[in-house]
Design an enzyme around this catalytic site. Structure first.
Site, PDB file in Angstrom:
ATOM      1  N   THR A  23     -20.118  -0.074  -1.747  1.00 18.22           N
ATOM      2  CA  THR A  23     -19.940  -0.914  -0.562  1.00 18.22           C
ATOM      3  C   THR A  23     -19.654  -0.027   0.639  1.00 18.22           C
ATOM      4  O   THR A  23     -19.062   1.041   0.494  1.00 18.22           O
ATOM      5  CB  THR A  23     -18.763  -1.895  -0.807  1.00 18.22           C
ATOM      6  OG1 THR A  23     -19.046  -2.634  -1.999  1.00 18.22           O
ATOM      7  CG2 THR A  23     -18.583  -2.877   0.338  1.00 18.22           C
ATOM      8  N   GLN A  71      -3.562 -13.732 -24.201  1.00 19.48           N
ATOM      9  CA  GLN A  71      -2.228 -13.928 -24.767  1.00 19.48           C
ATOM     10  C   GLN A  71      -1.336 -14.826 -23.927  1.00 19.48           C
ATOM     11  O   GLN A  71      -0.473 -15.518 -24.460  1.00 19.48           O
ATOM     12  CB  GLN A  71      -1.514 -12.577 -24.939  1.00 19.48           C
ATOM     13  CG  GLN A  71      -2.143 -11.718 -26.019  1.00 19.48           C
ATOM     14  CD  GLN A  71      -1.283 -10.480 -26.313  1.00 19.48           C
ATOM     15  OE1 GLN A  71      -0.081 -10.494 -26.186  1.00 19.48           O
ATOM     16  NE2 GLN A  71      -1.938  -9.412 -26.719  1.00 19.48           N
ATOM     17  N   THR A  90      -4.708   6.497   0.292  1.00 16.64           N
ATOM     18  CA  THR A  90      -6.027   6.528   0.942  1.00 16.64           C
ATOM     19  C   THR A  90      -6.157   5.415   1.984  1.00 16.64           C
ATOM     20  O   THR A  90      -7.143   5.358   2.699  1.00 16.64           O
ATOM     21  CB  THR A  90      -7.176   6.394  -0.081  1.00 16.64           C
ATOM     22  OG1 THR A  90      -6.950   5.215  -0.861  1.00 16.64           O
ATOM     23  CG2 THR A  90      -7.265   7.596  -0.986  1.00 16.64           C
ATOM     24  N   ASP A 108       0.851  -1.199   0.000  1.00 15.98           N
ATOM     25  CA  ASP A 108       0.000   0.000   0.000  1.00 15.98           C
ATOM     26  C   ASP A 108       0.884   1.246   0.000  1.00 15.98           C
ATOM     27  O   ASP A 108       1.943   1.256   0.639  1.00 15.98           O
ATOM     28  CB  ASP A 108      -0.904   0.010   1.237  1.00 15.98           C
ATOM     29  CG  ASP A 108      -2.201   0.746   0.992  1.00 15.98           C
ATOM     30  OD1 ASP A 108      -3.271   0.122   1.071  1.00 15.98           O
ATOM     31  OD2 ASP A 108      -2.158   1.969   0.714  1.00 15.98           O
ATOM     32  N   ASN A 109       0.458   2.279  -0.725  1.00 16.29           N
ATOM     33  CA  ASN A 109       1.229   3.524  -0.699  1.00 16.29           C
ATOM     34  C   ASN A 109       0.650   4.518   0.320  1.00 16.29           C
ATOM     35  O   ASN A 109       1.113   5.650   0.413  1.00 16.29           O
ATOM     36  CB  ASN A 109       1.281   4.177  -2.095  1.00 16.29           C
ATOM     37  CG  ASN A 109      -0.087   4.591  -2.592  1.00 16.29           C
ATOM     38  OD1 ASN A 109      -1.091   4.390  -1.905  1.00 16.29           O
ATOM     39  ND2 ASN A 109      -0.157   5.168  -3.773  1.00 16.29           N
ATOM     40  N   TYR A 165     -11.044   7.683 -13.419  1.00 11.97           N
ATOM     41  CA  TYR A 165     -11.339   6.430 -12.708  1.00 11.97           C
ATOM     42  C   TYR A 165     -12.083   5.454 -13.631  1.00 11.97           C
ATOM     43  O   TYR A 165     -11.663   4.307 -13.790  1.00 11.97           O
ATOM     44  CB  TYR A 165     -12.180   6.755 -11.475  1.00 11.97           C
ATOM     45  CG  TYR A 165     -12.444   5.576 -10.571  1.00 11.97           C
ATOM     46  CD1 TYR A 165     -11.426   5.028  -9.792  1.00 11.97           C
ATOM     47  CD2 TYR A 165     -13.728   5.032 -10.464  1.00 11.97           C
ATOM     48  CE1 TYR A 165     -11.683   3.949  -8.934  1.00 11.97           C
ATOM     49  CE2 TYR A 165     -13.983   3.970  -9.612  1.00 11.97           C
ATOM     50  CZ  TYR A 165     -12.966   3.434  -8.846  1.00 11.97           C
ATOM     51  OH  TYR A 165     -13.220   2.369  -8.002  1.00 11.97           O
TER      52      TYR A 165
END
Ligand code: UDP
Length: 341
Positions: A201, A188, A61, A57-58, A171
């Protein structure tokens, strides 16, 4: 089972590494976006099912506090990194879940170019990794694929009505191209993919300040502030409780190779935004009033999933009613409000 219990006991005593987990035949999942709302619930579920979990995770958010209860679990590993610059230690992953993207309009519109990068460059990086490991790839796609839908309820055959140059496009179009990437890797390279189109959600661990309607209304109601309905509130959404959604992820992931999706996952109980505001005021016994604000650009007028595909292929159906789910979410937001006081 015995083997797993023994392993868990050992893992508490010793500092385990991936090799030991591999020897114990424990499946390894990579969850990109694992400190976010859905990602943290997924990590918890996978750990509960006995997986080794690497969370990436960065923290754009996501929040460390979402993973705090299992951060010290020896089967859990946390890496702070952006999927656009993926550079993680070489490991084998059996399953890769791509949930790494800001999902609320307020957050994904804050840096639209980064949202596009996340969905193209980031997804491509994760797909390449999945291809290398021969992992099953789960893509968190979205009902935004359908844009402002002219078909109602939306089934997976409907290809949508997206404005490619509007403020939501970073988005919507980002998620559309991410689906394309998944299907091209599947065609492929024969990569196993599971593309889930997630509808609105809600539940515990939602960010209270990301502007999404459920968390915003609950917090406004708890604070006795005005409830800010956009437009006249006649636009509809269908809200799924997070536990039901995570059940859907896991059931979908365990289907046969041929089941790729795209597959709608959501709760088809549809209501207007105004009805949602009234329900939350009543459930919180709040003195808040409803005020009407300008409708944001390209705000879809209606949204409701047709979930027959998920019912048929995964035997999945949401169980938690909106009333019950909202009560649980209200309990969570009341608790964090108390903690902040
Ligand atoms: N909304 C609202 N008031 C708010 C936040 C959102 O009326 O304070 C509306 C929003 O305009 C949309 C719906 O609630 O019609 C759902 O918004 P959300 O941002 O949760 O998700 P979306 O489904 O639009 O991606």
């Amino acid at each position: 089972m015995k083997k797993f219990a023994c392993y868990m006991l050992l893992s508490v005593c010793f500092n385990l590494n991936h090799l030991e987990a591999k020897e114990a035949n424990i499946k390894h999942a990579l969850v990109a976006g694992g400190a976010g709302f859905l990602g943290s619930h997924l990590c918890e579920r996978l750990l509960h099912e006995g997986y080794e979990v690497t969370c990436l995770d960065n923290l754009l958010t996501g929040h460390k506090k979402n993973i705090s209860t299992f951060l010290n679990n020896p089967l859990f590993h946390y890496i702070e990194q952006d999927i656009c610059n993926l550079n993680i230690p070489e490991e084998h992953y059996d399953e890769i879940y791509n949930l790494a993207c800001p999902a609320s309009p307020k957050r994904y519109q804050a840096d639209p170019l980064h949202t596009l990068d996340t969905n193209y460059v980031g997804t491509l990086n994760l797909l390449k990794l999945a291809n290398k490991c021969n992992a099953i790839f789960f893509q968190a796609s979205t009902s935004e694929i359908y844009g402002n839908p002219s078909v109602h309820p939306q089934d997976e055959i409907y290809s949508g009505n997206v404005n490619p140059i509007g403020v939501r496009a970073c988005y919507d179009e980002g998620k559309r191209v991410a689906e394309t990437l998944c299907f091209e890797f599947h065609r492929q390279h024969n990569l196993q993919i599971k593309v889930a189109r997630i509808f609105n959600t809600y539940g515990p661990k939602m960010s209270p300040d990301d502007g999404r309607v459920v968390s915003t209304f609950i917090n406004q109601a708890l604070e006795g502030q005005d409830i800010t309905v956009h437009g006249d509130g006649s636009q509809t959404r269908s809200y799924c409780y997070v536990d039901d959604l995570i059940d859907g992820f896991r059931k979908f992931m365990n289907t046969e190779k041929e089941i790729t999706g795209p597959m709608n996952l959501g709760n088809p109980t549809e209501l207007t935004v105004l009805e949602l505001a009234e329900m939350i005021i009543s459930l919180t016994d709040s003195s808040s009033s409803i005020v009407f604000h300008k409708l944001p650009q390209d705000d879809p007028t209606r949204r409701k999933p047709n979930i027959s595909l998920a019912e048929k292929s995964c035997g999945w159906n949401p169980n938690i009613s909106l009333r019950e789910g909202l009560k649980r979410a209200i309990e969570y937001f009341s608790m964090i409000k108390e903690d902040n006081q």
